[in-house]
Design a protein around this motif. Sequence first.
Motif: not given
Length: 358
Positions: A24-27, A146, A149-151, A201
């Motif tokens: 679930s860390r990455y969208d 934002e 940052r989640r990719s 990341d």
Amino acid sequence: MNNLLRFAHHLLLLLCYLRPSSSSRYDALFNFGDSMSDTGNVQISTLPYGMTFFGNATGRCSDGRLVIDFIAQELGLPLLPPSQEDHDFRRGANFAVVAATTLAFDFFNDRDLSKGLWVNASLHLQIDRFRRLLPSICGAAQECKEFLRRSLFIVGEFGGNDYSTALFFARPVGEVSTFVPHVIDALRHGVERLIELGAVDLVVPGVLPVGCFPLYLTNYRSLDPDDYGPRTGCARRYNALSWLHNTLLRRALDQLRRKHPAVSIRYADYYSQIIDIAVDPSKYGFTDGALRTCCGGGDNIYNYDQKRRCNEKNYTVCANVSTHVNWDGIHMTEAAHRVIADGWLRGPYVDPPILSSS
């Protein structure tokens, strides 16, 4: 006391349930590269490509899923849609293109090698396309920061086609090795561009040991046994080129980490992983070895012939694809991709692994 223990037990279970999983860390997932990870930007094949998982050809250079497919599935994301088609890219996109090089057309044209290029899809151009698509994916600049940052970004493999473009035109390995610093500079610049756009990341794979590919082993055969690794059977001089690339790439990534300490930049070690498979393929379930082609044909130990390539005249497909590492002489089987993806997701071939909480 028993009530207290039961309460503690239930609390522990609740905390475990509420704790976010690694997946679930990455969208979103974004990928750049060449035929090792193209999921349909270039539609060049028909069955038996795609036969194992999809039941039809999807543009993937394998019998089934690629490393990037297994990563997407493990992260709970959809298989990446090709960026050159009309899709919803909010969960990710694939910019990889079959035969893509790291370097631009002019580099090869200046060396009289441009006739060996049949796509113009350098790393720079792939990132340009990503930059142009960003507003439609995530909106305004701050919103995109934002979102990114989640990719997770996979940047490569890059370099293989830069070198093969020259090697396939009989340029000596010594000359081709002079390309390596140029390729590494382009990779470094590409990673920095993505960081400037908001990536935090990134996983950057090295190149594969091409001296273990049936295509090279067949077309550039040597009569000197010392030209081959005694444990792997791979061609040493071509693997030395891959090793040089990976050494300089790791050095460049170290420099980028020092320059961008808040960004995670991880190296994916294709080379060591495939060498380990070649040394002992049966450890991974590959009973037909690592150097024999599944799809194609040839009257040699590698089952490869340039005139009987996969999906061309008089080709054959092996009876059990899952026992083979190599699919068509230069690309791998879904079974091999699964093993490699596991080494990236759980280690040790990406450090820390993609699924780690670090």
